[in-house]
Enzyme design. Sequence first.
Site, mmCIF file in Angstrom:
data_model
loop_
_atom_site.group_PDB
_atom_site.id
_atom_site.type_symbol
_atom_site.label_atom_id
_atom_site.label_comp_id
_atom_site.label_asym_id
_atom_site.label_seq_id
_atom_site.Cartn_x
_atom_site.Cartn_y
_atom_site.Cartn_z
ATOM 1 N N ARG A 37 41.388 11.155 -3.554
ATOM 2 C CA ARG A 37 42.075 12.336 -3.013
ATOM 3 C C ARG A 37 43.534 12.427 -3.444
ATOM 4 O O ARG A 37 44.031 13.519 -3.724
ATOM 5 C CB ARG A 37 41.935 12.363 -1.487
ATOM 6 N N ASP A 143 44.386 22.317 14.410
ATOM 7 C CA ASP A 143 44.080 21.264 13.444
ATOM 8 C C ASP A 143 45.382 20.851 12.766
ATOM 9 O O ASP A 143 46.341 21.624 12.727
ATOM 10 C CB ASP A 143 43.071 21.749 12.398
#
Length: 276
Positions: A37, A143
Amino acid sequence: MKEFLFTERDFKEIAALVYNACGIVLGEHKREMVYSRIARRIRERKLTDFSTYLAYLNSHKDQEFDAFINALTTNLTSFFRESHHFDYLKKQLVPALLVQNKNSRRVRIWSAGCSTGEEPYSLAMALHELFPSNWDVKILATDLDSNVLKKAHTGVYSAANVNGLDDALLKRWFLKSKDGESYKVKPKLQQLISFKRLNLLQNWPMKGPFDLILCRNVVIYFDKDTKDLLFKRYAKILAPHGHLFLGHSETMGKEHTEFKNLGKTMYQKAADARTV
């Protein structure tokens, strides 16, 4: 041979940055995930290795830190995931709220860790069918990841995303694209939800009280001290007899006397809960 040099020191520095920022624990088993990532961020920034990237990150936090955190948060969700929670909502929780909140006719629900929005939209679809139209029912969806929040707020999903949803729900709550490849949530459903970015470990601007909090498949990434702190904060912001739903692989220790365990990762705030 890997594309970018990735040392033990790099991994430990990344893990410390993530833990200090949002409480997520990146154990040794996450090393490959971290590599893949962050390698995307290194390519994006046209840098040469992890050490160079970390130096860049530390000197350009305003420009890069959100993208760094977004890259390392896991977002896996679906509509009406963990269906037993929605069964309980329909058969037990809503009937109780119709009695408990009959004077205010007000219901507040928090989807903490809402990812790309499937959870809050599932809640909105269910609640719209269960409460009279003159009730004030609202869902807060938060979030840490600004990218997934953007998708959630837009409310556009691929045909694969909505596969498995009842045809009647699809017709009632979604607009199908001309090519049939995507579905957009109708504004009437979106009006029930407020999407906000929030780090669970920082100050919460909302005061509550909430009748239900869903924090599913979120605390699994936290260490015990962080989980304990979060559970105490949830108890404090829940209404009397309010509920907390966790994910299928998450549990709460018996030492948390603020909650009563209802089974199947469902908890209810205890009548004598001390939340000071």
